[in-house]
Design a protein around this motif. Sequence first.
Motif, mmCIF file in Angstrom:
data_model
loop_
_atom_site.group_PDB
_atom_site.id
_atom_site.type_symbol
_atom_site.label_atom_id
_atom_site.label_comp_id
_atom_site.label_asym_id
_atom_site.label_seq_id
_atom_site.Cartn_x
_atom_site.Cartn_y
_atom_site.Cartn_z
ATOM 1 N N ALA A 1 57.126 -18.692 54.667
ATOM 2 C CA ALA A 1 57.217 -17.604 55.127
ATOM 3 C C ALA A 1 58.403 -16.542 54.615
ATOM 4 C CB ALA A 1 57.314 -17.823 56.616
ATOM 5 N N ILE A 2 59.472 -17.129 54.583
ATOM 6 C CA ILE A 2 60.601 -16.466 54.222
ATOM 7 C C ILE A 2 60.378 -15.969 52.647
ATOM 8 C CG2 ILE A 2 62.989 -16.376 53.542
ATOM 9 C CD1 ILE A 2 63.394 -17.971 55.786
ATOM 10 N N TRP A 3 59.938 -16.924 51.766
ATOM 11 C CA TRP A 3 59.588 -16.691 50.385
ATOM 12 C C TRP A 3 58.673 -15.521 50.146
ATOM 13 C CZ3 TRP A 3 54.956 -17.317 48.030
ATOM 14 C CH2 TRP A 3 54.798 -17.162 46.626
ATOM 15 N N ALA A 4 57.365 -15.790 51.053
ATOM 16 C CA ALA A 4 56.404 -14.966 50.968
ATOM 17 C C ALA A 4 56.732 -13.455 51.462
ATOM 18 C CB ALA A 4 55.358 -15.303 51.936
ATOM 19 N N SER A 5 57.745 -13.327 52.402
ATOM 20 C CA SER A 5 57.959 -11.613 52.986
ATOM 21 C C SER A 5 59.017 -11.395 52.060
ATOM 22 C CB SER A 5 58.726 -12.040 54.283
ATOM 23 O OG SER A 5 59.839 -12.793 54.126
ATOM 24 N N LEU A 6 59.666 -12.122 51.189
ATOM 25 C CA LEU A 6 60.759 -11.479 50.263
ATOM 26 C C LEU A 6 59.956 -10.925 48.846
ATOM 27 C CD1 LEU A 6 63.817 -13.554 50.688
ATOM 28 C CD2 LEU A 6 63.459 -11.270 51.453
ATOM 29 N N THR A 7 59.144 -11.685 48.406
ATOM 30 C CA THR A 7 58.476 -11.540 46.971
ATOM 31 C C THR A 7 57.115 -10.961 47.097
ATOM 32 O OG1 THR A 7 57.604 -13.771 47.231
ATOM 33 C CG2 THR A 7 59.628 -13.538 45.968
ATOM 34 N N ARG A 8 56.468 -10.774 48.342
ATOM 35 C CA ARG A 8 55.193 -10.096 48.495
ATOM 36 C C ARG A 8 54.102 -10.494 47.134
ATOM 37 N NH1 ARG A 8 56.012 -4.822 52.031
ATOM 38 N NH2 ARG A 8 57.694 -5.301 52.958
ATOM 39 N N PRO A 9 53.716 -11.908 47.182
ATOM 40 C CA PRO A 9 52.723 -12.044 46.238
ATOM 41 C C PRO A 9 51.619 -11.756 46.138
ATOM 42 C CG PRO A 9 53.071 -14.158 47.516
ATOM 43 C CD PRO A 9 54.213 -13.122 48.197
#
Length: 82
Positions: free
Chosen positions: A59-67
């Motif tokens: 969730a943190i990775w997805a919120s930062l990188t917005r794939p």
Amino acid sequence: MNLRERDAAVRRMLERTPPPVPPDLYPEVLRRGTRILRRRTAARRLLWITLLAAALAFAIWASLTRPWAEPPSTTTPPISGW
């Protein structure tokens, strides 16, 4: 051995008295069972903690990188001077 012979053999085994159980068997079985339950509980907790940590990291990775967002195009130059 046909079905009737097997049935008769099983009946003979069930009619016999069971062998005596050693008196010190119960505490040993209880100790082992308790240890197995503790290990299963610890493994289950570790699995849930790992799963939650992985979900949080995703969730943190997805919120930062917005794939899911399309990256800006770099093939056309910006239009200026209109």
